[in-house]
Motif scaffolding. Structure first.
Motif, PDB file in Angstrom:
ATOM      1  N   ASP A  68       0.775  -1.286   0.208  1.00  0.00           N
ATOM      2  CA  ASP A  68      -0.028  -0.030   0.147  1.00  0.00           C
ATOM      3  C   ASP A  68       1.026   1.332  -0.073  1.00  0.00           C
ATOM      4  N   GLU A  69       0.134   2.342  -0.102  1.00  0.00           N
ATOM      5  CA  GLU A  69       0.683   3.498  -0.455  1.00  0.00           C
ATOM      6  C   GLU A  69      -0.198   4.737  -0.213  1.00  0.00           C
ATOM      7  N   TYR A  70       0.076   5.742   0.478  1.00  0.00           N
ATOM      8  CA  TYR A  70      -0.760   6.939   0.750  1.00  0.00           C
ATOM      9  C   TYR A  70      -0.940   7.791  -0.620  1.00  0.00           C
ATOM     10  N   ILE A  71      -2.233   8.030  -0.794  1.00  0.00           N
ATOM     11  CA  ILE A  71      -2.279   9.118  -2.138  1.00  0.00           C
ATOM     12  C   ILE A  71      -2.157  10.459  -1.616  1.00  0.00           C
ATOM     13  N   GLY A  72      -1.214  10.957  -2.706  1.00  0.00           N
ATOM     14  CA  GLY A  72      -1.049  12.459  -2.373  1.00  0.00           C
ATOM     15  C   GLY A  72       0.189  12.745  -1.531  1.00  0.00           C
ATOM     16  N   LEU A  73       0.960  11.676  -1.198  1.00  0.00           N
ATOM     17  CA  LEU A  73       2.048  11.738  -0.478  1.00  0.00           C
ATOM     18  C   LEU A  73       3.495  11.544  -1.143  1.00  0.00           C
ATOM     19  N   LYS A  74       4.299  12.598  -1.393  1.00  0.00           N
ATOM     20  CA  LYS A  74       5.597  12.571  -1.945  1.00  0.00           C
ATOM     21  C   LYS A  74       6.451  11.303  -1.335  1.00  0.00           C
ATOM     22  N   ASP A  75       7.417  10.997  -2.176  1.00  0.00           N
ATOM     23  CA  ASP A  75       8.019   9.742  -1.690  1.00  0.00           C
ATOM     24  C   ASP A  75       9.335  10.087  -0.706  1.00  0.00           C
ATOM     25  N   SER A  76       9.453  11.547  -0.661  1.00  0.00           N
ATOM     26  CA  SER A  76      10.411  11.969   0.006  1.00  0.00           C
ATOM     27  C   SER A  76       9.757  12.349   1.783  1.00  0.00           C
ATOM     28  N   HIS A  77       8.530  11.998   1.749  1.00  0.00           N
ATOM     29  CA  HIS A  77       7.718  12.343   3.195  1.00  0.00           C
ATOM     30  C   HIS A  77       8.309  11.221   3.837  1.00  0.00           C
ATOM     31  N   PRO A  78       8.511  11.516   5.321  1.00  0.00           N
ATOM     32  CA  PRO A  78       8.753  10.515   6.234  1.00  0.00           C
ATOM     33  C   PRO A  78       7.902   9.268   6.359  1.00  0.00           C
ATOM     34  N   ALA A  79       6.794   9.369   6.058  1.00  0.00           N
ATOM     35  CA  ALA A  79       5.639   8.246   6.125  1.00  0.00           C
ATOM     36  C   ALA A  79       5.470   7.647   4.868  1.00  0.00           C
ATOM     37  N   SER A  80       6.212   8.010   3.737  1.00  0.00           N
ATOM     38  CA  SER A  80       5.985   7.375   2.503  1.00  0.00           C
ATOM     39  C   SER A  80       6.645   5.939   2.422  1.00  0.00           C
ATOM     40  N   PHE A  81       5.737   4.912   2.124  1.00  0.00           N
ATOM     41  CA  PHE A  81       6.173   3.530   2.086  1.00  0.00           C
ATOM     42  C   PHE A  81       7.188   3.296   1.132  1.00  0.00           C
ATOM     43  N   ARG A  82       7.310   3.790  -0.174  1.00  0.00           N
ATOM     44  CA  ARG A  82       8.289   3.870  -0.932  1.00  0.00           C
ATOM     45  C   ARG A  82       9.575   4.177  -0.259  1.00  0.00           C
ATOM     46  N   LYS A  83       9.597   5.253   0.428  1.00  0.00           N
ATOM     47  CA  LYS A  83      10.673   5.675   1.134  1.00  0.00           C
ATOM     48  C   LYS A  83      11.170   4.772   2.091  1.00  0.00           C
ATOM     49  N   TYR A  84      10.160   4.378   2.906  1.00  0.00           N
ATOM     50  CA  TYR A  84      10.634   3.244   3.825  1.00  0.00           C
ATOM     51  C   TYR A  84      11.200   1.998   3.250  1.00  0.00           C
ATOM     52  N   LEU A  85      10.666   1.441   2.071  1.00  0.00           N
ATOM     53  CA  LEU A  85      11.357   0.222   1.532  1.00  0.00           C
ATOM     54  C   LEU A  85      12.535   0.437   0.830  1.00  0.00           C
ATOM     55  N   LYS A  86      12.727   1.769   0.403  1.00  0.00           N
ATOM     56  CA  LYS A  86      14.143   2.050  -0.363  1.00  0.00           C
ATOM     57  C   LYS A  86      15.004   2.093   0.837  1.00  0.00           C
ATOM     58  N   GLU A  87      14.846   2.669   1.830  1.00  0.00           N
ATOM     59  CA  GLU A  87      15.763   2.845   2.925  1.00  0.00           C
ATOM     60  C   GLU A  87      16.132   1.694   3.891  1.00  0.00           C
ATOM     61  N   ARG A  88      15.150   0.869   3.823  1.00  0.00           N
ATOM     62  CA  ARG A  88      14.863  -0.383   4.952  1.00  0.00           C
ATOM     63  C   ARG A  88      15.233  -1.714   4.165  1.00  0.00           C
ATOM     64  N   PHE A  89      15.052  -1.687   2.889  1.00  0.00           N
ATOM     65  CA  PHE A  89      15.225  -2.949   2.130  1.00  0.00           C
ATOM     66  C   PHE A  89      16.024  -2.844   0.796  1.00  0.00           C
ATOM     67  N   ILE A  90      15.377  -2.103  -0.071  1.00  0.00           N
ATOM     68  CA  ILE A  90      15.766  -2.002  -1.563  1.00  0.00           C
ATOM     69  C   ILE A  90      17.444  -1.720  -1.527  1.00  0.00           C
ATOM     70  N   GLN A  91      17.769  -0.680  -0.846  1.00  0.00           N
ATOM     71  CA  GLN A  91      19.112  -0.205  -1.016  1.00  0.00           C
ATOM     72  C   GLN A  91      20.085  -0.977  -0.147  1.00  0.00           C
ATOM     73  N   LEU A  92      19.639  -1.870   0.431  1.00  0.00           N
ATOM     74  CA  LEU A  92      20.539  -2.719   1.358  1.00  0.00           C
ATOM     75  C   LEU A  92      20.685  -4.198   1.033  1.00  0.00           C
ATOM     76  N   VAL A  93      19.919  -4.544  -0.137  1.00  0.00           N
ATOM     77  CA  VAL A  93      20.414  -5.768  -0.882  1.00  0.00           C
ATOM     78  C   VAL A  93      20.711  -5.770  -2.193  1.00  0.00           C
ATOM     79  N   PRO A  94      21.308  -6.963  -2.911  1.00  0.00           N
ATOM     80  CA  PRO A  94      21.872  -6.628  -4.354  1.00  0.00           C
ATOM     81  C   PRO A  94      20.595  -6.211  -5.120  1.00  0.00           C
ATOM     82  N   ALA A  95      20.907  -5.868  -6.325  1.00  0.00           N
ATOM     83  CA  ALA A  95      19.732  -5.161  -7.346  1.00  0.00           C
ATOM     84  C   ALA A  95      18.778  -6.428  -7.593  1.00  0.00           C
ATOM     85  N   LEU A  96      17.379  -6.250  -7.464  1.00  0.00           N
ATOM     86  CA  LEU A  96      16.487  -6.780  -7.630  1.00  0.00           C
ATOM     87  C   LEU A  96      16.295  -7.053  -9.320  1.00  0.00           C
TER      88      LEU A  96
END
Length: 254
Positions: A68-96
């Motif tokens: 899920d993701e909020y409507i109207g929220l930029k991915d730079s917002h602290p609550a953005s789930f895209r930001k969450y996944l980039k920082e807590r998962f995607i950037q920490l594993v080899p390229a998917l």
């Protein structure tokens, strides 16, 4: 449903993250790639921390979706789930192999259609999910839509859900919490081959009891997990606090 109860969130996450890794590797071995769903929020901290430490996962063969993701929220917002996944998962594993993040900043219905056209060609092997304080599964707040077959849908967020998001520190006030989100539907989550549900914290204890001990109902959205053929539920002592003694006896771990 396989019920596991651990002493604390760290033990919970170590076990659920390791189980997720096991099923991801099995999918890669059997069909050449693994299609996974990741959840976000505080309940997933320890599970994702364990998953990124797991060895021998060929991440280049993993296709990622999220819930899920909020409507109207930029991915730079602290609550953005895209930001969450980039920082807590995607950037920490080899390229998917591919990453399919939800963009709720512009046309939400068009974004649902875009994602639906992709995910329908990627049957989910492993879904990591949690349960909200109001019993929601993804952002399917009560009464949840158990009928729609569309993988991603636009949903209204109820007051209890929005209060939880503020209470966890993602937003400074209720006025700042979006009222709508794009969410994976109940039916599509349930179509996952394996579901791993991680739910730490006493804040979730009432929702856990309602969803596990009551009959399946849209008013307890996560209760639908009772009907899944291969769901593992991971709790800690606090989130399991209100479960009846007889129900706790079903647990595989204590």
């Amino acid at each position: 449903m396989k019920l596991h109860i651990f002493n604390d969130p760290t033990q919970l996450g170590q076990s659920s993250g390791s189980l997720a890794a096991e099923h991801i590797k099995q999918a890669i071995q059997s069909k050449g790639q693994a299609n996974i769903i990741l959840a976000t929020g505080t309940s997933q901290f320890e599970t994702l921390n364990q998953l990124i430490q797991e060895k021998d996962i060929d991440w280049s063969k993993v296709v990622l979706f999220h819930l899920d993701e909020y409507i109207g929220l930029k991915d730079s917002h602290p609550a953005s789930f895209r930001k969450y996944l980039k920082e807590r998962f995607i950037q920490l594993v080899p390229a998917l192999k591919s990453v399919n993040l939800i963009n709720g900043e512009e046309d939400a219905l068009a974004e649902c259609q875009r994602l639906n056209s992709i995910i329908l060609h990627h049957p989910i092997d492993v879904a990591l999910v949690g349960i909200g304080e109001n019993g929601h599964l993804a952002f399917n707040d009560p009464p949840a839509n158990f009928e729609t077959k569309d993988p991603y849908i636009v949903v209204q967020l109820d007051e209890a859900c929005r209060k939880q998001q503020m209470g966890e520190g993602w937003f400074p006030s209720m006025e700042d919490v979006p009222q709508q989100a794009i969410s994976m539907s109940i039916q599509h989550i349930m179509a996952s081959k394996k579901i791993i549900c991680s739910v730490p914290d006493y804040r979730k204890a009432e929702a856990v009891k309602n969803c596990l001990e009551n009959e399946v109902s849209p008013w307890y959205p996560a209760s639908i997990l009772q009907k899944h053929g291969d769901c593992s539920m991971f709790l800690d002592q606090q989130s399991a606090e209100l479960l009846s003694a007889n129900f706790k006896k079903q647990a595989y771990n204590a």
